[in-house]
Design a protein around this motif. Structure first.
Motif, PDB file in Angstrom:
ATOM      1  N   THR A   1       0.898  -1.166   0.000  1.00  0.00           N
ATOM      2  CA  THR A   1       0.000   0.000   0.000  1.00  0.00           C
ATOM      3  C   THR A   1       0.927   1.204   0.000  1.00  0.00           C
ATOM      4  OG1 THR A   1      -1.711  -1.158   1.232  1.00  0.00           O
ATOM      5  CG2 THR A   1      -1.741   1.244   1.361  1.00  0.00           C
ATOM      6  N   ASN A   2       0.979   1.933  -1.113  1.00  0.00           N
ATOM      7  CA  ASN A   2       2.005   2.959  -1.265  1.00  0.00           C
ATOM      8  C   ASN A   2       1.404   4.358  -1.335  1.00  0.00           C
ATOM      9  OD1 ASN A   2       3.029   0.355  -3.151  1.00  0.00           O
ATOM     10  ND2 ASN A   2       4.426   1.115  -1.600  1.00  0.00           N
ATOM     11  N   SER A   3       1.819   5.167  -0.387  1.00  0.00           N
ATOM     12  CA  SER A   3       1.252   6.513  -0.319  1.00  0.00           C
ATOM     13  C   SER A   3       2.319   7.583  -0.497  1.00  0.00           C
ATOM     14  CB  SER A   3       0.572   6.720   1.036  1.00  0.00           C
ATOM     15  OG  SER A   3       0.164   8.067   1.143  1.00  0.00           O
ATOM     16  N   PRO A   4       2.161   8.402  -1.558  1.00  0.00           N
ATOM     17  CA  PRO A   4       3.085   9.531  -1.725  1.00  0.00           C
ATOM     18  C   PRO A   4       2.949  10.536  -0.588  1.00  0.00           C
ATOM     19  CG  PRO A   4       1.529   9.374  -3.573  1.00  0.00           C
ATOM     20  CD  PRO A   4       1.146   8.329  -2.591  1.00  0.00           C
ATOM     21  N   PHE A   5       1.843  10.464   0.152  1.00  0.00           N
ATOM     22  CA  PHE A   5       1.620  11.408   1.249  1.00  0.00           C
ATOM     23  C   PHE A   5       2.330  10.966   2.535  1.00  0.00           C
ATOM     24  CE2 PHE A   5      -1.868  11.941  -1.689  1.00  0.00           C
ATOM     25  CZ  PHE A   5      -1.911  13.328  -1.825  1.00  0.00           C
ATOM     26  N   ASP A   6       2.940   9.792   2.505  1.00  0.00           N
ATOM     27  CA  ASP A   6       3.642   9.282   3.685  1.00  0.00           C
ATOM     28  C   ASP A   6       5.085   9.803   3.662  1.00  0.00           C
ATOM     29  OD1 ASP A   6       3.643   6.199   5.419  1.00  0.00           O
ATOM     30  OD2 ASP A   6       5.353   7.579   5.306  1.00  0.00           O
ATOM     31  N   ASP A   7       5.420  10.577   4.696  1.00  0.00           N
ATOM     32  CA  ASP A   7       6.729  11.254   4.707  1.00  0.00           C
ATOM     33  C   ASP A   7       7.905  10.294   4.837  1.00  0.00           C
ATOM     34  OD1 ASP A   7       5.508  13.689   4.423  1.00  0.00           O
ATOM     35  OD2 ASP A   7       5.388  14.047   6.591  1.00  0.00           O
ATOM     36  N   LEU A   8       7.655   9.096   5.344  1.00  0.00           N
ATOM     37  CA  LEU A   8       8.754   8.130   5.450  1.00  0.00           C
ATOM     38  C   LEU A   8       8.924   7.377   4.141  1.00  0.00           C
ATOM     39  CD1 LEU A   8       7.974   6.699   9.007  1.00  0.00           C
ATOM     40  CD2 LEU A   8       9.719   8.380   8.376  1.00  0.00           C
TER      41      LEU A   8
END
Ligand code: RAT
Ligand code: ZN
Length: 418
Positions: A135-142
């Motif tokens: 589950t890949n989120s560009p909004f996740d800072d890590l």
């Protein structure tokens, strides 16, 4: 019959279509080992049934201390009968550990001998899993910087583009996009729409997304004047059509009903599936992968799937992933929509969980399938082993794979072969 079907399913490699695991290149973002198994948010929620310490005091503890509290509350002071607890025991047992001793330090010691890369292979092997979808989120800072820097991909880890912030908190998401160089404003002007599409195209290509994904609360409606429905219609669905990608909708999560539990604080609510019906009807060229959280929505979802071939039902999601409901829901689905379904995904957040999530589910799927074959056999229709293998492949990833092929590709292929 059950033993035969179990053997066929056990020998069929699984494509796990939704997890929260990461390619080992993401380093510490890939969780594994006994402490991560114990602090899984499903267990945090259950431990607080017994703990009387204030929430804040739990959250300031180290991971090891939290794991000890949970181990004591859920495994030592009570028998670990819940599905999430039993899962830890199934996993440890499958790994060859002696669970009878109830010895947490010894368990911890065993895990120190592993390196992540080798342990991935061991867990996939024991789970019978061939590929996992992240589950890949560009909004996740890590997560974002890892993609931006680039890395060499482990082919067993596939990507899916998660876009909850974009659809659910547009105001904040717009500011992020603006910071990242996209010319967007708070209003959905033509310029903003085309810039958000550029953002999706960039990220979809960067990560090699197999599908896009969002989770909705029970209040989700379509059509509607809100930014969520408008972004879905004007940005996300056109993007999916352009790139031939399905859109996954996970419906019915009530986020943060108890925010003091943090990640463990989400609940469930009944969704109005009229919104989904209208999406399927209005956008026949889009394909929707759908799972619902409310048990009471499961039947309606199956009926909708009978009406719309652009709808693929998947998974017994989250609170549904307990043996009694997996059995009930899988039976219902097979009875209403046959094998055109993906009965389960693991939703694993900790690598080792693949082992129990799939052992437990596979056994139930085998039981349901065996019952159906036995009913057929009663009429003289005996399902051959080759047919069983074909069916097992469909259920464990094949039907999903076919559904995800861009529209027309299979008929185009057929035409080419003529
Ligand atoms: O099952 C879970 O771990 C949930 O916390 C959610 O992550 C859910 O699966 C989701 O993808 O939103
Ligand atoms: Zn999930």
């Amino acid at each position: 019959m059950t033993a035969k079907v179990e053997a066929v399913l056990a020998a069929t490699p699984i494509d796990d279509i939704h997890t929260h695991l990461y390619d080992p290149a993401f380093g510490d973002l890939l969780l594994w080992g006994i402490d991560d198994l114990l602090v899984y948010h499903y267990l945090v929620a259950e431990a607080f049934r017994y703990l009387d310490l204030p929430y804040e005091k739990f959250w300031v503890l180290s991971k090891a201390q939290q794991a000890e509290l949970i181990w004591n509350a859920l495994f030592i002071q009570n028998s670990p009968v819940s599905e999430a607890c039993r899962g830890v025991i199934t996993t440890l047992h499958a790994l060859g550990l002696d669970v009878r001793k109830r010895d947490l330090p010894a368990l911890r010691q065993w895990f120190t001998k592993w390196k992540a890369e080798e342990y991935v292979t061991r867990c996939l092997e024991l789970a019978g899993v061939r590929t996992v979808c992240m589950t890949n989120s560009p909004f996740d800072d890590l997560e974002r910087p890892v993609w931006e820097k680039g890395f060499s991909r482990d082919e067993r880890f596939r990507a899916a583009l998660r876009i909850d912030p974009l659809l659910l908190t547009w105001g904040d998401a717009a500011q992020c996009l603006a910071r990242w160089g996209y010319d967007v404003g708070p209003n959905l002007t033509d310029k903003t729409i085309s810039e958000v599409r550029r953002f999706l195209a960039d990220w979809g290509q960067r990560i090699g997304a197999r599908y896009l994904m969002v989770s909705f609360g029970p209040e989700f409606d379509f059509p509607s004047d809100g930014s969520c429905a408008r972004l879905l219609e004007k940005v996300v669905l056109p993007h999916c059509r352009e790139f031939g990608l399905p859109m996954a909708l996970m419906m019915g999560v009530k986020r943060q009903v108890n925010s003091q539990l943090r990640q463990a604080g989400d609940g469930v609510g009944l969704s109005g599936l009229g919104a989904l019906e209208r999406l399927c009807a209005q956008f026949p060229e889009n394909r929707f992968l759908v799972t619902v959280l409310a048990r009471e929505n499961q039947y309606e979802l199956c009926v909708l799937a009978r009406k719309f071939r652009n709808l693929h039902v998947f998974g017994c999601w989250w609170f549904n992933n307990v043996p009694s409901l997996v059995g009930e829901i899988t039976r219902l689905r097979l009875e209403l929509i046959g094998l055109s379904v993906t009965p389960q995904h693991s939703d694993a957040r900790v690598l080792d969980q693949l082992i129990y999530k799939w052992r437990h589910s596979r056994q139930i799927i085998a039981q349901v399938l065996a019952d159906k074959y036995a009913d057929l056999a009663g009429t003289g229709w005996v399902v051959s082993e080759a047919e069983m293998k074909r069916d097992a492949e469909s259920l464990l990833g094949g039907a999903f794979g076919k559904f995800c092929q861009p529209p027309g590709s299979s008929s185009a292929e057929k035409l080419r072969r003529l």
